[in-house]
Write an enzyme that holds these catalytic residues in place. Structure first.
Site, PDB file in Angstrom:
ATOM      1  N   HIS A 184     -15.014 -33.479 -38.301  1.00 26.93           N
ATOM      2  CA  HIS A 184     -13.845 -32.711 -38.746  1.00 26.93           C
ATOM      3  C   HIS A 184     -13.893 -32.413 -40.255  1.00 26.93           C
ATOM      4  CE1 HIS A 184     -12.580 -33.846 -34.727  1.00 26.93           C
ATOM      5  NE2 HIS A 184     -12.810 -35.100 -35.050  1.00 26.93           N
TER       6      HIS A 184
ATOM      7  N   GLU B  28     -17.489 -43.288 -32.049  1.00 25.16           N
ATOM      8  CA  GLU B  28     -16.034 -43.376 -32.191  1.00 25.16           C
ATOM      9  C   GLU B  28     -15.768 -44.809 -32.629  1.00 25.16           C
ATOM     10  OE1 GLU B  28     -14.052 -40.862 -31.886  1.00 25.16           O
ATOM     11  OE2 GLU B  28     -14.926 -39.420 -30.468  1.00 25.16           O
TER      12      GLU B  28
HETATM   13 ZN    ZN Z   1     -13.313 -36.762 -33.901  1.00 25.01          ZN
END
Ligand code: ZN
Length: 333
Positions: free
Chosen positions: A122, A297
């Site tokens: 991002h 993650e």
């Molecule tokens: Zn992400």
């Protein structure tokens, strides 16, 4: 976040949104300034050429210096329009030798000669550029959004801040082992993105020996732990992962083991069957990669206990070290 390529951004951004109007006006101003810049620069170049003190004039002098930045006097390197470079054209080689020493050579280590591309997931600017990041791009198997906003903790710490911080720590750790490290983007260097297609291309064009895309998940509280996303075997359009599925799994397993060790975190309790490994075929960043690549993650930003770790600089250092150790293991250190 886990559903990076498919979840709708938190801000829908209607045309009645006052922030959006403000941004449009600001964009117009920036465009106006940008249009003026070439004219100013042209004027400066002309002035420098006429006065004989421009960069080209000093390089063509009788005792021209090497082009290396480290040998340039500060005034020369930082010369601005209208200023006069401080270095004299008659500067002798002895003076040059007294210039500040060049940057130290890269560290030698188990990753010497290896290139690692680190992809901070991002971009903090994506929330303000939803039109741009919503553009559809071709990921081989189908078309998806160029990029997504990512998630946040309940207190507002952005996933994009987290990923950039961990990525920079990871870069430092890898460089200390001798690696050449390329980040797909840097803080503030671009207002949004890059698109997932470009993120993949940067790893491919760098001929990276390993690529890691750093993320944190955004699912409901009570879901905890980390997981690694591995590329599925896909072949469609520009996507062909047959050659990277095997090595990417090895890279992912190395990172998972080391990440658990350095952080003390457990593999995710909500997917992957407790292995900390998940295979996906819907992520452009993986489908378009030709180099061994995984996503990580690091935890769930929407869970209070995981968020307490993700917002801790000390924990993020452990996270970066675990990822780095996994890469060293994968690359044969
Ligand atoms: Zn992400």
């Amino acid at each position: 976040m886990r559903n990076d390529d498919s979840s709708p951004p938190p801000e829908s951004g209607s045309s009645a949104d006052p922030d959006r109007h403000w941004f449009t006006r600001r964009s117009t101003l920036v465009v106006g300034i940008a249009a003026l810049a070439p004219a100013c620069l042209a004027g400066w170049v002309l002035t420098q050429a006429l006065s004989g003190t421009g960069p080209d004039a000093s390089r063509s002098g009788p005792a021209a210096q090497p082009a290396s930045h480290s040998s340039m006097a500060p005034g020369q390197r930082d010369a601005k329009p209208g200023s006069t470079p401080t270095a004299s054209p008659t500067t002798s080689p002895t003076t040059t030798a007294a210039a500040p020493a060049p940057a130290p050579a890269p560290a030698k280590g188990p990753l010497t000669g290896k290139t690692v591309v680190v992809d901070p997931g991002h971009n903090t600017g994506n929330f303000k550029h939803t039109d741009e990041i919503d553009q559809q791009v071709d990921i081989g198997t189908n078309r998806k959004e160029c990029d997504t906003t990512g998630t946040t903790t309940n207190s507002g710490y952005m996933e994009a801040e987290f990923t950039m911080d961990v990525s920079k720590r990871l870069r430092t750790a890898l460089e200390a082992q001798g690696a050449k490290v390329v980040l797909t983007h840097e803080t503030g260097a671009r207002p949004w993105g890059p698109c997932i297609t470009e993120r993949a291309r940067i790893g491919n064009e760098a001929n990276a020996d390993a690529v890691v895309s750093v993320h944190a998940d955004g699912v409901s509280a009570g879901n905890r732990g980390f997981h690694i996303i591995l590329p599925a075997n896909v072949k469609s359009g520009a996507a062909d992962t047959a050659k990277i599925v095997g090595p990417s799994r090895e890279l992912g397993e190395r990172i998972a083991g080391n990440f658990a060790r350095t952080t003390g975190s457990a593999p995710a309790n909500y997917l992957g069957g407790g292995t900390g490994l998940v295979v996906r075929d819907d992520l452009g960043g993986l489908n378009l990669s030709t180099r061994p690549k995984v996503f990580i993650e690091c935890g769930n930003m929407r869970d209070a206990k995981d968020a307490a770790q993700l917002t801790s600089p000390e924990w993020r250092q452990k996270a970066a070290q675990g990822i780095a150790d996994g890469i060293v293991g994968f690359l044969g250190g």
